[in-house]
Scaffold this motif. Structure first.
Motif, PDB file in Angstrom:
ATOM      1  N   ASN A   2      43.849  57.435  47.808  1.00  0.00           N
ATOM      2  CA  ASN A   2      44.323  56.521  48.839  1.00  0.00           C
ATOM      3  C   ASN A   2      45.352  55.563  48.255  1.00  0.00           C
ATOM      4  O   ASN A   2      45.350  55.294  47.051  1.00  0.00           O
ATOM      5  N   LYS A   3      46.194  55.045  49.117  1.00  0.00           N
ATOM      6  CA  LYS A   3      47.207  54.087  48.698  1.00  0.00           C
ATOM      7  C   LYS A   3      46.574  52.736  48.402  1.00  0.00           C
ATOM      8  O   LYS A   3      45.484  52.424  48.883  1.00  0.00           O
ATOM      9  N   TRP A   4      47.301  51.936  47.619  1.00  0.00           N
ATOM     10  CA  TRP A   4      46.906  50.563  47.395  1.00  0.00           C
ATOM     11  C   TRP A   4      47.238  49.750  48.642  1.00  0.00           C
ATOM     12  O   TRP A   4      48.158  50.070  49.386  1.00  0.00           O
ATOM     13  N   LYS A   5      46.510  48.652  48.836  1.00  0.00           N
ATOM     14  CA  LYS A   5      46.778  47.748  49.950  1.00  0.00           C
ATOM     15  C   LYS A   5      47.417  46.475  49.378  1.00  0.00           C
ATOM     16  O   LYS A   5      46.900  45.874  48.436  1.00  0.00           O
ATOM     17  N   THR A   6      48.564  46.093  49.946  1.00  0.00           N
ATOM     18  CA  THR A   6      49.227  44.859  49.520  1.00  0.00           C
ATOM     19  C   THR A   6      48.621  43.688  50.289  1.00  0.00           C
ATOM     20  O   THR A   6      48.706  43.629  51.514  1.00  0.00           O
ATOM     21  N   LEU A   7      48.000  42.768  49.564  1.00  0.00           N
ATOM     22  CA  LEU A   7      47.358  41.610  50.172  1.00  0.00           C
ATOM     23  C   LEU A   7      48.347  40.467  50.387  1.00  0.00           C
ATOM     24  O   LEU A   7      48.238  39.715  51.351  1.00  0.00           O
ATOM     25  N   LYS A   8      49.306  40.351  49.461  1.00  0.00           N
ATOM     26  CA  LYS A   8      50.271  39.261  49.525  1.00  0.00           C
ATOM     27  C   LYS A   8      51.459  39.630  48.647  1.00  0.00           C
ATOM     28  O   LYS A   8      51.295  40.302  47.629  1.00  0.00           O
ATOM     29  N   SER A   9      52.654  39.190  49.036  1.00  0.00           N
ATOM     30  CA  SER A   9      53.861  39.389  48.233  1.00  0.00           C
ATOM     31  C   SER A   9      54.620  38.080  48.151  1.00  0.00           C
ATOM     32  O   SER A   9      54.667  37.319  49.117  1.00  0.00           O
ATOM     33  N   ASP A  23      53.384  41.301  43.742  1.00  0.00           N
ATOM     34  CA  ASP A  23      52.435  41.731  44.766  1.00  0.00           C
ATOM     35  C   ASP A  23      51.005  41.503  44.282  1.00  0.00           C
ATOM     36  O   ASP A  23      50.700  41.645  43.098  1.00  0.00           O
ATOM     37  N   CYS A  25      47.584  43.233  44.936  1.00  0.00           N
ATOM     38  CA  CYS A  25      47.197  44.541  45.473  1.00  0.00           C
ATOM     39  C   CYS A  25      45.696  44.785  45.330  1.00  0.00           C
ATOM     40  O   CYS A  25      45.089  44.418  44.327  1.00  0.00           O
ATOM     41  N   LYS A  26      45.162  45.452  46.341  1.00  0.00           N
ATOM     42  CA  LYS A  26      43.772  45.889  46.290  1.00  0.00           C
ATOM     43  C   LYS A  26      43.776  47.402  46.153  1.00  0.00           C
ATOM     44  O   LYS A  26      44.334  48.114  46.988  1.00  0.00           O
ATOM     45  N   PRO A  28      41.996  51.248  45.890  1.00  0.00           N
ATOM     46  CA  PRO A  28      40.965  51.921  46.685  1.00  0.00           C
ATOM     47  C   PRO A  28      39.544  51.692  46.151  1.00  0.00           C
ATOM     48  O   PRO A  28      38.593  51.694  46.915  1.00  0.00           O
TER      49      PRO A  28
END
Length: 185
Positions: A2-9, A23, A25-26, A28
């Motif tokens: 699964n892709k990483w999730k960007t929480l904030k940039s 970034d 990142c969270k 998987p």
């Protein structure tokens, strides 16, 4: 996978040459990386330019980060509303003075370094090139045009007889493969 999730940039640096973005990142698996740095650059184009005499047209210039002079295929980025091919033809003309009456051939499109950069490079082949113009360099450019036998250039790379960088090696191998496949038809 699964892709990483960007929480904030957030942007650390912005300039006409590129941006640095941090970034959060969270992954998987739940791990959070608070400081993943991404270099944002414009896409660029480059070309293997081969003359009617089967010479590869290269540019030699000082590269400050590498602290030396490197032989490279002509390259640059598009300006304004140019297509990739128009940008390429302009860059080749400006850096080398060479042109061709033959249509450019797209050899491939690749991410430059997807681990830390967001840009792509489109690589073209220009055949039957000839010198038609003087160089038209930017104030910050100091470029020497060098010609090498196309068929011998791979040997120079493999034996470290020239100093070059990765995208020139990749472009050369793409062009060599394209030409060999064409000859076998």
């Amino acid at each position: 996978m699964n892709k990483w999730k960007t929480l904030k940039s957030e942007y650390i640096h912005k300039s006409p040459f590129g941006n640095i973005r941090k970034d959060h990142c969270k992954l998987p698996n739940g791990i959070v990386i608070d400081d993943y740095y991404v270099n944002e650059y414009s896409d660029w184009v480059n070309a293997v330019v081969i003359t009617k005499e089967n010479k590869i047209v290269l540019v030699e210039q000082y590269r400050h980060a590498g602290k030396g002079f490197f032989l490279e295929v002509p390259a640059g980025k598009r300006e304004g509303n140019e297509t990739h091919e128009e940008g390429l033809i302009r860059e080749v003309k400006e850096e080398t003075g060479y042109t061709s009456l033959s249509k450019s051939i797209l050899l491939g499109e690749f991410m430059v370094n997807p681990a830390t950069q967001n840009n792509m490079v489109k690589t073209y082949l220009i055949q039957d090139a000839f010198k038609r113009h003087d160089q038209d360099l930017d104030d910050t450019e100091d470029i020497k045009v060098k010609l090498y036998e196309f068929d011998r250039f791979g040997d120079y790379i493999l034996t470290n007889k020239i100093k070059t960088q990765l995208f020139t090696v990749n472009a050369y191998l793409l062009a060599k493969n394209f030409i060999l496949e064409k000859q076998q038809l």
